[in-house]
Write a protein that holds these residues in place. Structure first.
Motif, short mmCIF file in Angstrom:
data_model
loop_
_atom_site.label_atom_id
_atom_site.label_comp_id
_atom_site.label_asym_id
_atom_site.label_seq_id
_atom_site.Cartn_x
_atom_site.Cartn_y
_atom_site.Cartn_z
N UNK A 160 0.86 -1.19 0.00
CA UNK A 160 0.00 0.00 0.00
C UNK A 160 0.90 1.24 0.00
N UNK A 161 0.26 2.38 -0.09
CA UNK A 161 1.02 3.64 -0.08
C UNK A 161 1.42 4.05 1.33
N UNK A 162 1.04 3.29 2.34
CA UNK A 162 1.37 3.62 3.73
C UNK A 162 2.72 3.02 4.10
N UNK A 163 3.77 3.58 3.55
CA UNK A 163 5.11 3.14 3.88
C UNK A 163 5.98 4.38 4.08
N UNK A 164 7.13 4.16 4.69
CA UNK A 164 8.05 5.26 4.98
C UNK A 164 9.40 4.97 4.36
N UNK A 165 10.01 6.00 3.80
CA UNK A 165 11.35 5.87 3.23
C UNK A 165 12.30 6.73 4.05
N UNK A 166 13.34 6.09 4.61
CA UNK A 166 14.31 6.82 5.42
C UNK A 166 15.32 7.54 4.52
N UNK A 167 16.18 8.34 5.15
CA UNK A 167 17.13 9.17 4.40
C UNK A 167 18.09 8.36 3.54
N UNK A 168 18.39 7.13 3.97
CA UNK A 168 19.33 6.30 3.21
C UNK A 168 18.63 5.39 2.21
N UNK A 177 8.00 -3.79 9.10
CA UNK A 177 9.09 -4.56 8.49
C UNK A 177 9.89 -3.66 7.55
N UNK A 178 11.18 -3.98 7.42
CA UNK A 178 12.06 -3.13 6.61
C UNK A 178 13.11 -3.96 5.89
N UNK A 179 12.64 -4.89 5.06
CA UNK A 179 13.57 -5.78 4.35
C UNK A 179 14.09 -5.16 3.06
N UNK A 180 13.53 -4.05 2.61
CA UNK A 180 13.92 -3.47 1.33
C UNK A 180 14.57 -2.10 1.50
N UNK A 181 15.45 -1.80 0.55
CA UNK A 181 15.99 -0.45 0.40
C UNK A 181 15.94 -0.08 -1.06
N UNK A 182 15.66 1.16 -1.32
CA UNK A 182 15.71 1.61 -2.70
C UNK A 182 17.13 1.45 -3.24
N UNK A 183 17.22 0.93 -4.48
CA UNK A 183 18.54 0.87 -5.11
C UNK A 183 18.89 2.28 -5.56
N UNK A 184 19.87 2.86 -4.92
CA UNK A 184 20.36 4.18 -5.27
C UNK A 184 21.75 4.02 -5.84
#
Length: 278
Positions: A160-168, A177-184
């Motif tokens: 859903x759109x209810x997620x948070x993206x941290x600075x990293x 849960x936080x198993x993913x990170x954006x590939x930057x």
């Protein structure tokens, strides 16, 4: 006599190409993440001019100098200067921040950071447009439907759109849960990124030097932020500057056009008057 005619024609062609690039920049002034193109004009190889009637011996010939016989538009290079950020309040909008990127001590230029997406044939492409959405299967996608990739270059499922993206770039779901990170991905040579349309870019440089995940190049040692949720990066096109450049390009095109008209009139006079038999 015809040398100047060819020179003026090449100037018209180069200015026409430059005008096309400026028009494309202007039409994408409101496209999120768009990077304006800059035209590179180059002159044709210089020719060595020597005085006539000085003999065939090159050692005794009087050299006058060099002459360039025209210009051409070699390529369009994107400018990766960061665009202004716009607060949308939409949690699926994510902008890239480059304030904390290091400056290359050799080139004195910053590199750039890009998102990775997966196109229809499962190939990886890069983008700066962080105006994302969530599809019916719960995956984070671009507005064209391409999957946004995580640190393992796999699609990110957020449900859903209810997620948070941290600075990293870490993605925290609604359940914590936080198993993913954006590939930057970071590269010091953004000029090697080639536009393909729809905000996508492919790597056109050495395959061994493709953009690398920020962890692999040690950028996480910086204290700055790399992404900001709820914001989109706007185009870096300067409307006033672009309009001014278009006017200057049009005037340069007209100037070359008048040179060709002058040559045409001179040749007409040569044919009708100088070549007349009395």
């Amino acid at each position: 006599m015809f040398r100047g005619l060819y020179t003026a024609t090449s100037g018209m062609m180069a200015n026409n190409r430059n005008q096309q690039i400026l028009t494309n920049n202007l039409s994408n002034a409101n496209t999120p993440g768009f990077k304006q193109d800059q035209t590179v004009l180059r002159s044709f190889p210089a020719q060595l001019i020597k005085a006539m009637g000085t003999g065939n011996n090159s050692a005794t010939q009087n050299r006058i100098g060099t002459l360039n016989t025209g210009v051409y538009a070699q390529e369009a290079i994107p400018s990766f200067i960061q665009g202004a950020l716009k607060d949308t309040g939409n949690r699926t909008d994510i902008s890239i921040l480059e304030d904390s990127l290091p400056i290359n001590p050799v080139t004195q230029q910053k590199g750039t950071i890009v998102f990775a997406v997966q196109i229809d044939n499962n190939e990886v492409r890069y983008t700066r447009n962080g105006q994302f959405t969530v599809n019916q299967d719960g995956f984070l996608t671009t507005s064209e439907g391409y999957n946004v990739l995580n640190q393992n270059l796999q699609p990110i499922q957020v449900n859903s759109s209810e997620f948070t993206v941290e600075d990293n770039g870490r993605v925290i779901l609604n359940d914590g849960s936080n198993t993913n990170r954006l590939w930057l991905g970071y590269t010091e040579e953004p000029a090697q990124l080639i536009k393909e349309g729809h905000g996508l870019m492919r790597w056109g440089g050495n395959p061994a030097e493709t953009p690398q995940f920020i962890d692999e190049v040690g950028l996480l040692n910086n204290t700055g932020s790399f992404v900001k949720q709820g914001f989109i990066e706007q185009s870096n096109v300067d409307l006033t500057q672009t309009m001014t450049q278009m006017m200057n390009t049009f005037r340069a095109f007209e100037s070359n056009q008048k040179v060709i008209q002058a040559y045409d009139q001179s040749m007409e006079k040569a044919v009708n008057e100088i070549g007349r038999i009395y």
